[in-house]
Design a protein around this motif. Structure first.
Motif, PDB file in Angstrom:
ATOM      1  N   PHE A  18      44.735  34.407  36.519  1.00  0.00           N
ATOM      2  CA  PHE A  18      44.141  35.226  36.894  1.00  0.00           C
ATOM      3  C   PHE A  18      43.211  36.755  35.927  1.00  0.00           C
ATOM      4  O   PHE A  18      44.616  36.114  34.339  1.00  0.00           O
ATOM      5  CB  PHE A  18      44.701  36.753  37.964  1.00  0.00           C
ATOM      6  CG  PHE A  18      44.504  35.735  39.543  1.00  0.00           C
ATOM      7  CD1 PHE A  18      45.521  35.072  40.102  1.00  0.00           C
ATOM      8  CD2 PHE A  18      43.598  35.547  40.612  1.00  0.00           C
ATOM      9  CE1 PHE A  18      45.921  33.923  41.267  1.00  0.00           C
ATOM     10  CE2 PHE A  18      43.191  35.076  41.837  1.00  0.00           C
ATOM     11  CZ  PHE A  18      44.930  34.307  41.809  1.00  0.00           C
ATOM     12  N   GLN A  61      41.469  40.250  34.521  1.00  0.00           N
ATOM     13  CA  GLN A  61      41.243  41.496  35.675  1.00  0.00           C
ATOM     14  C   GLN A  61      40.778  41.991  33.644  1.00  0.00           C
ATOM     15  O   GLN A  61      41.309  42.725  33.304  1.00  0.00           O
ATOM     16  CB  GLN A  61      42.553  42.812  36.134  1.00  0.00           C
ATOM     17  CG  GLN A  61      41.604  43.843  36.471  1.00  0.00           C
ATOM     18  CD  GLN A  61      42.701  44.350  37.289  1.00  0.00           C
ATOM     19  OE1 GLN A  61      43.495  44.333  37.271  1.00  0.00           O
ATOM     20  NE2 GLN A  61      41.727  45.206  38.810  1.00  0.00           N
ATOM     21  N   LYS A  74      36.833  46.074  36.566  1.00  0.00           N
ATOM     22  CA  LYS A  74      36.378  45.583  37.172  1.00  0.00           C
ATOM     23  C   LYS A  74      37.638  44.923  37.946  1.00  0.00           C
ATOM     24  O   LYS A  74      38.586  45.479  38.167  1.00  0.00           O
ATOM     25  CB  LYS A  74      35.587  43.940  36.520  1.00  0.00           C
ATOM     26  CG  LYS A  74      34.328  44.022  36.133  1.00  0.00           C
ATOM     27  CD  LYS A  74      34.170  42.976  36.030  1.00  0.00           C
ATOM     28  CE  LYS A  74      32.654  43.051  34.987  1.00  0.00           C
ATOM     29  NZ  LYS A  74      32.007  42.358  34.118  1.00  0.00           N
ATOM     30  N   GLU A  75      37.719  43.853  39.533  1.00  0.00           N
ATOM     31  CA  GLU A  75      38.750  43.537  40.393  1.00  0.00           C
ATOM     32  C   GLU A  75      39.152  42.107  39.225  1.00  0.00           C
ATOM     33  O   GLU A  75      38.760  41.854  38.626  1.00  0.00           O
ATOM     34  CB  GLU A  75      37.734  42.787  41.861  1.00  0.00           C
ATOM     35  CG  GLU A  75      37.445  43.752  42.582  1.00  0.00           C
ATOM     36  CD  GLU A  75      38.806  44.753  42.980  1.00  0.00           C
ATOM     37  OE1 GLU A  75      38.155  46.306  43.259  1.00  0.00           O
ATOM     38  OE2 GLU A  75      39.030  44.284  44.139  1.00  0.00           O
ATOM     39  N   ARG A  76      40.264  42.343  40.182  1.00  0.00           N
ATOM     40  CA  ARG A  76      41.158  40.923  39.470  1.00  0.00           C
ATOM     41  C   ARG A  76      40.437  39.659  39.744  1.00  0.00           C
ATOM     42  O   ARG A  76      40.455  39.318  41.363  1.00  0.00           O
ATOM     43  CB  ARG A  76      42.743  41.129  40.087  1.00  0.00           C
ATOM     44  CG  ARG A  76      43.524  39.937  38.918  1.00  0.00           C
ATOM     45  CD  ARG A  76      44.692  40.141  39.171  1.00  0.00           C
ATOM     46  NE  ARG A  76      45.197  41.577  38.731  1.00  0.00           N
ATOM     47  CZ  ARG A  76      46.394  42.162  39.004  1.00  0.00           C
ATOM     48  NH1 ARG A  76      47.485  40.778  39.195  1.00  0.00           N
ATOM     49  NH2 ARG A  76      46.799  42.931  38.206  1.00  0.00           N
ATOM     50  N   GLU A  77      40.236  38.271  39.288  1.00  0.00           N
ATOM     51  CA  GLU A  77      39.370  37.194  39.716  1.00  0.00           C
ATOM     52  C   GLU A  77      40.092  35.988  39.332  1.00  0.00           C
ATOM     53  O   GLU A  77      41.037  36.545  38.372  1.00  0.00           O
ATOM     54  CB  GLU A  77      38.300  37.345  39.187  1.00  0.00           C
ATOM     55  CG  GLU A  77      37.779  36.878  37.654  1.00  0.00           C
ATOM     56  CD  GLU A  77      36.573  37.014  37.157  1.00  0.00           C
ATOM     57  OE1 GLU A  77      35.731  36.969  38.079  1.00  0.00           O
ATOM     58  OE2 GLU A  77      36.018  37.064  35.715  1.00  0.00           O
ATOM     59  N   THR A 132      37.912  27.882  38.167  1.00  0.00           N
ATOM     60  CA  THR A 132      36.649  28.799  38.395  1.00  0.00           C
ATOM     61  C   THR A 132      35.351  28.320  37.542  1.00  0.00           C
ATOM     62  O   THR A 132      35.612  28.135  37.182  1.00  0.00           O
ATOM     63  CB  THR A 132      36.418  30.227  37.835  1.00  0.00           C
ATOM     64  OG1 THR A 132      35.840  30.817  38.405  1.00  0.00           O
ATOM     65  CG2 THR A 132      37.168  29.736  36.490  1.00  0.00           C
TER      66      THR A 132
END
Length: 124
Positions: A37, A39, A43-46, A61
């Motif tokens: 992941f 971050q 921003k949000e963790r993605e 992703t």
């Protein structure tokens, strides 16, 4: 318990490459899958990438597909994330995570253990 330690982050110019490593220790036999992941500030963790510990199945992703390769070396208990053609927007802290069961590997809540993260900075 499972312990995770990331390494390999750093500063790279746009278009460059980095390979991140995640060393896994502890109850590795309980690991079903490993995720990466990231971050970025504010921003949000993605989700970035996932690999199953036993079978090596991978998924990525869409935003980075074609630029990533996730792999694992079970003998070394290490998972790798090769990132190519890096862009300034890839700048973030990158985390590896481990989960002990199936389910949705794209969401952070599916993971039981997390590393401390490694900073990746891409200069434009």
């Amino acid at each position: 318990q499972v312990q995770l330690v990331e390494s390999g982050g750093g500063l790279v110019e746009a278009g460059g490459s980095l390979r991140l490593s995640c060393a896994v220790s502890g109850r590795t036999f309980s690991v079903y899958g490993m995720g990466w992941f990231r971050q970025a500030p504010g921003k949000e963790r993605e989700f970035v990438a996932h690999i199953t510990w036993g079978g090596g199945r991978t998924y990525y992703t869409d935003s980075m597909k074609g630029r990533l390769t996730v792999s694992r070396d079970n003998a070394k208990n290490t998972v790798y994330l090769q990132m190519n053609s890096l862009k300034a927007e890839d700048t973030a802290i990158y985390y590896c995570a481990a989960r002990s069961r199936g389910g949705n590997g794209i969401i952070a809540a599916s993971y039981d253990y997390w590393g401390q993260g490694t900073q990746v900075t891409v200069s434009s």
